[in-house]
Each structure stands twice: as C-alpha cells, then as structure tokens.
Design a protein around this motif. Structure first.
Motif, short mmCIF file in Angstrom:
data_model
loop_
_atom_site.label_atom_id
_atom_site.label_comp_id
_atom_site.label_asym_id
_atom_site.label_seq_id
_atom_site.Cartn_x
_atom_site.Cartn_y
_atom_site.Cartn_z
N ASP A 6 -16.83 -1.53 9.03
CA ASP A 6 -16.45 -0.26 8.72
C ASP A 6 -15.07 -0.02 8.57
N VAL A 7 -14.33 -0.84 9.33
CA VAL A 7 -12.83 -1.07 9.20
C VAL A 7 -12.25 -1.16 7.87
N VAL A 8 -13.04 -1.92 7.15
CA VAL A 8 -12.68 -2.09 5.44
C VAL A 8 -12.68 -0.71 4.90
N ILE A 9 -13.67 0.18 5.09
CA ILE A 9 -13.35 1.38 4.63
C ILE A 9 -11.97 2.29 5.04
N SER A 10 -11.79 2.37 6.29
CA SER A 10 -10.67 2.93 6.54
C SER A 10 -9.44 2.35 6.06
N HIS A 11 -9.49 1.01 6.04
CA HIS A 11 -8.27 0.34 5.57
C HIS A 11 -8.00 0.78 4.02
N ASN A 12 -9.05 0.37 3.16
CA ASN A 12 -8.74 0.84 2.10
C ASN A 12 -8.48 1.99 1.52
N TRP A 13 -9.25 3.07 2.32
CA TRP A 13 -8.77 4.49 2.12
C TRP A 13 -7.37 4.39 2.28
N ASP A 14 -6.90 4.22 3.64
CA ASP A 14 -5.52 4.48 3.94
C ASP A 14 -4.80 3.64 2.76
N GLU A 15 -4.83 2.63 2.43
CA GLU A 15 -4.10 1.88 1.51
C GLU A 15 -3.94 2.53 0.33
N LEU A 16 -5.17 2.85 -0.28
CA LEU A 16 -5.13 3.87 -1.66
C LEU A 16 -4.27 5.12 -1.43
N ARG A 17 -4.53 5.92 -0.50
CA ARG A 17 -3.75 7.15 -0.45
C ARG A 17 -2.01 6.67 -0.33
N ARG A 18 -1.87 5.72 0.57
CA ARG A 18 -0.45 5.63 0.50
C ARG A 18 0.21 5.05 -0.58
N PHE A 19 -0.38 4.06 -1.49
CA PHE A 19 0.33 3.53 -2.70
C PHE A 19 0.24 4.68 -3.72
N MET A 20 -0.65 5.41 -3.94
CA MET A 20 -0.49 6.67 -4.65
C MET A 20 0.37 7.42 -4.38
N TRP A 21 0.79 7.70 -3.10
CA TRP A 21 1.82 8.89 -2.50
C TRP A 21 3.25 8.03 -3.23
N ASP A 22 3.30 6.93 -2.78
CA ASP A 22 4.53 6.19 -2.95
C ASP A 22 4.81 5.90 -4.29
N TYR A 23 3.94 5.44 -5.36
CA TYR A 23 3.82 4.98 -6.48
C TYR A 23 3.53 5.92 -7.70
N VAL A 24 2.81 6.98 -7.58
CA VAL A 24 2.40 7.73 -8.47
C VAL A 24 2.47 9.31 -7.85
N GLY A 25 3.53 9.62 -7.32
CA GLY A 25 3.82 10.92 -6.67
C GLY A 25 4.52 11.85 -7.63
N ILE A 26 5.55 12.65 -6.99
CA ILE A 26 6.12 13.63 -7.71
C ILE A 26 6.97 13.03 -8.82
N VAL A 27 7.88 11.88 -8.49
CA VAL A 27 8.59 11.26 -9.47
C VAL A 27 8.01 9.75 -9.79
N ARG A 28 8.07 9.26 -10.82
CA ARG A 28 7.32 7.96 -11.41
C ARG A 28 8.20 7.14 -11.96
N THR A 29 7.96 5.82 -12.10
CA THR A 29 8.74 4.86 -12.98
C THR A 29 7.57 3.95 -13.37
N GLU A 30 7.68 3.28 -14.48
CA GLU A 30 7.07 2.38 -15.17
C GLU A 30 6.64 1.24 -14.12
N LYS A 31 7.70 0.81 -13.29
CA LYS A 31 7.57 -0.34 -12.37
C LYS A 31 6.68 0.11 -11.33
#
Length: 531
Positions: free
Chosen positions: A428-453
């Motif tokens: 089940d650690v796979v679920i928690s790890h994927n959950w955290d990774e998904l929400r983290r990169f969405m916050w960092d890369y697809v948040g309030i300000v975005r770039t193509e890169k």
C-alpha cells in the motif's frame, strides 16, 4: 455482493445531489450515494453564501455583467442568464425549506429581512448567508428533508467505481454504477434508468486545498472513462485565503471578510492589493490569488496576512463566528490579530460538458454542480455563484428526468464485480507514494503560475504514474484510496492537456510564456479516445 434497482442513482450528497433528490417526483425511487456521512461534501464547509439578486437596488443585468467580467470573457451568456434569472426562486425554495439565513437587526418592515454581504467581483451586496457557515445551514436543511423522504434510499460510506453502460434499442446508455462499500470491502451493482453525477470538484489533485478529502474528481473521471467530453479543465480556482497553520487542515477563511472591509497585508503590515488592481481586496479571486502568490515568492514569505481587527469586536464575532472560533482555538484572536493566509486550490471551473437540463454526451447520464461544465463560470468563477448553480441545475435536471423517465427502458441484469483474478496488496506504500508525488508536481508545475516547460515536466510524470496505477489497479483488491488515486491521475492529465492547449493568459490560467489574452475567447474541449 448485491444488485440494487432504482429509478435514479445520484452519486454525491452535496447541494447538487440533495437538490436533485428533493426536486424529483415523490414516486421516483432514488438511490443517494455518499463517500462518508451525508455531510461529506464541499457544500457542508462553504462559508460565504449564495449570490442572487434580492435587493431592489440590485438588478439581474448587474449580476450577469459581474459574472461575465469575473469569467474573463469566456462565460456562456445563456448559462449565465439562466442561472441568474432563476436565482431568486432558488433562494425562496431554500427559505421555504427552512434554511435559517442571517437576518437584519431591528425593525425592517417593508424591506428585505435578510442581511446581504458583498464579495470579490460583485458590484452590489447580493450574497445571502447564514453567518459564515452558510454551507452547513443549507446542507443540514437539505439532509433533514431527504431523510424524511421515503422514496430516497441512502447509501453512506460508498464510492462509485465506474459507470455501467448497456445497449438499448441500438443506443448506448448509462444504466448504473459499480459501487464499493468502504466498510465491508464489497463492490455492489446499482442499476438505474438515470444516473446523476454530483461528486463535486477535483481540488485534491493539488498539495494545498481548501476542499475536504472527498474532492477527488470522481464524477469527472468516471464520465471521461465512459466517453463524455470535458471542457476548460485548466481553470482551477485557487482561493486566496486559507488559514496557514499546522493544525488548520483545509480551513478556508471566507471571502466575506474582505467584503466587510478586511485588509490583506505583507509581513511588514503594509497593504499591497492596490498595486495589482484598483478594486483592491475586492478584486476577483484569480487576481487576488496571483497577487498573494507573487508577493510570497518575491519576499520568500511562507504566508501573508488578512486583517479585520480594525472593525468592532462585536461586529467580527457576530458576522464571522466560525472563523473567530476556529482561530481562537488555534491561539489567534482575529478581533486583535491578523490571520496568516495562503492561496489553496478551491474550485474546479471546468468539468463534464452538459446542456441546460444537465444531460451529458451519454444518454441516461447527468452531471450537476462542480462536476459539470455549464459555461457559467468561464475562466474564473465569481464568488458564491457555485451553490446557486447547484440549486438551479439540480432543479432543471430533476424536472427533465421526471418528465422523461417513463419512456426510459429498465436496465437489464448486469454482471457482478469480478475479484477472482486479484489479490490483497502488501504494498500500500505505492498508493501513498504515488498520491504524494501526484499532488506535489501538480502544485509545483500546474499551479497558480505556469510555463510550457513546467507543463511538459508534469505531462511526463503523469504518464509514468498512469501506467503504475493501472498496473496496481489490475492486480490488487480495490480500496477507497486506490479508487481516488486512479481518478486523480485522470484529472491531472485532463488539467495538463487543457493547460497545454491554451496559449494565452486568461482568468485562472496564467502562462508566463503567453502573458497576453487572445482576441477570441474559446473553450478548451477534450474528447476521450475511442476505446
């Protein structure tokens, strides 16, 4: 495992789902699903209120115009007018059901007896509210009404897995859903002649959100897998002011505080919003959220501050008892001290495409509220239009279902959920790890300000996660966490794909590579691949 038969299956127990249930005919057999108790929905936590034209000094045209301005030129005028024009009737319906909205003090004979506040983007006071716990008041009243309806069967602690499709007279229809019982671990079949998706938004795809844990985009993801189009998923609204405190998980500080004169402050105590918009603290949410994000990054600050302590203490306690009590519990007295705040993902402006009666691309399937895309919100939802949309379109969908249900065929028997090829997971650690990774990169890369890169990086990561999650889903018994993760990765992909298509900065979508606004306002429509 069991099979249940109903006329209508409603997935979700917020304002949209509850309104639909109450507006359906009394002889309609309804199944109402909730992930937890019936209060497990974003509606319950809504503080501000409901926008509607209730004052003689206000007008429907003003509400329409304000909505269009906030929506960045992308609102559909027919949806805006339909919602605004039906707003007063929706409020009267809530009052008749017993919602205890805040009243004006003193003798107000001949005038509206209710207190109206103002929020960002509105040119008039038109927000009717129950102090600063409007959602709780509306949710409580609607739930009480539903519990008194013998035609409504409540299925609590259930999460829908996937929609059931059948061929009827050469037409593919939605005829129910597989439903997982969180308590027992079993997965049942619920068959119905009409299915209503009212599962709310998808803000849990981000690391920081004002939403409850159930906001994982389940309805949008299920509809996409079933073949429905979605639109404008790049427009994720970040609420400017969530309380910044380690013990204040997802606690939103109502926009009405700014509406009643609250000031946004830098750590130095200096006001700053006038540098970003002439409306100051009453600018629309996208402007305010970007301004706070800009100042936090410029200063390297963990948070900024919202201050209403210059108002009388009695006024603050009377108008904002929920915020006052919560902050006091955490050692903050808002009658004396400013509140530390940060932006957080709040509202999904895009969703499943529907028509004026809530119908999706798939016959038999409806979508209401934050799950849906009506065209009302455009590129940025104006404050307090969301609960109004739930009530207006909930009624419209219920009326359409009630008028057409007699001509809809009964679903045939459907195969049970097959678990014979899967095993219990010891990872089940796979679920928690994927959950955290998904929400983290969405916050960092697809948040309030975005770039193509940043978007390209996010797309690369979501592709890897999709394959990992699909493999896990195929081999192990399902759980609520796994089902939510499976839906969230779909939501993340839809947001990223939509954001990559929009080569401009409009409303909630701000691209450093394309800071200007295109001459033509066009929706971003995604169509599922043919399976």
């Amino acid at each position: 495992m069991a099979t249940f038969r109903h006329d209508v299956l409603i997935i979700g127990s917020g304002a949209a789902g509850l309104t639909t249930a109450l507006r359906l005919p009394d002889d309609c057999r309804i199944a109402l699903l909730s992930k937890g108790e019936l209060t497990s929905a974003s509606t319950y936590y809504a503080q501000g209120g409901v926008a509607a034209v209730l004052d003689q000094e206000d007008s429907l045209e003003s509400h329409v115009a304000d909505t269009h301005v906030a929506g960045g030129g992308l609102c559909h005028d027919d949806a805006v007018r339909y919602t605004v024009e039906n707003g007063p009737d929706a409020i009267r319906w809530l009052i008749d059901l017993g919602v205890d909205f805040t009243r004006l003090a003193g003798n107000n004979e001949g005038s509206l007896p209710y207190h109206l506040t103002r929020e960002g983007g509105h040119s008039h006071r038109r927000i009717i509210h129950a102090a600063d716990a409007t959602g709780k008041a509306i949710s409580g009243t609607l739930i009480d009404q539903v519990r008194n309806r013998p035609n409504v069967t409540r299925f609590e602690y259930r999460v829908a897995v996937d929609l059931i499709l059948q061929e009827h007279n050469g037409e593919k229809r939605c005829c129910g859903a597989y439903v997982h019982n969180i308590d027992t671990g079993e997965t049942d079949v619920i068959l119905a002649r009409a299915v209503v998706l009212a599962t709310g938004g998808a803000s849990k795809v981000y690391l920081y959100t004002s939403n409850p844990d159930v906001a994982t985009g389940d309805g949008i993801a299920m509809a996409w897998r079933a073949g429905c189009r979605v639109a404008n998923m790049e427009f994720m609204q970040f609420h400017p002011t969530c309380l910044y405190h380690p013990k204040a998980k997802s606690f939103l500080v109502t926009e009405a505080i700014r509406g009643e004169g609250g000031h946004l402050l830098l750590p130095s105590g200096e006001r700053f919003m006038h540098r970003f918009d002439e409306r100051g603290e009453l600018a629309p949410r996208d402007v305010v959220a970007r301004a706070i994000d800009h100042e936090m990054k410029r200063l390297g600050a963990d948070c900024l501050y919202l201050d209403i302590s210059h108002k009388p203490a009695d006024f603050i306690i009377e108008h904002f008892p929920t915020v006052y009590a919560k902050c006091l519990q955490l050692g903050l007295d808002i009658t004396r001290d400013p509140m530390p705040v940060v932006p957080a993902a709040h509202y999904t402006c895009g969703g499943v495409m529907i028509n004026e009666t809530g119908q999706t691309d798939l016959p038999g399937l409806y979508a209401i509220g934050e799950t849906s895309f009506t065209g009302l919100h455009g590129a940025n939802r104006m404050a307090s239009n969301s609960l109004l949309e739930c009530m207006v379109y909930g009624k419209a969908s219920a009326e359409h279902i009630g008028a057409t249900l007699a001509g809809v065929p009964e679903p045939r028997e459907h195969k049970e959920w097959d678990e014979s090829q899967v095993t219990d997971s010891d990872e089940d650690v796979v679920i928690s790890h994927n959950w955290d990774e998904l929400r983290r990169f969405m916050w960092d890369y697809v948040g309030i300000v975005r770039t193509e890169k940043r978007l390209q990086r996010a797309q690369h990561r979501v592709d890897m996660l999709k394959s990992e999650i699909a493999e896990y889903y195929s081999n192990y018994h399902i759980s609520n966490d796994l089902l939510e993760l499976r839906n969230l990765v779909v939501i993340a992909e839809l947001i990223i794909l939509s954001a990559m298509q929009r080569k401009e900065s409009r409303g909630l979508h701000f691209m450093r590579d394309f800071p200007g606004v295109n001459d033509e306002a066009v929706d971003t429509v995604l169509t599922p691949p043919i399976s």
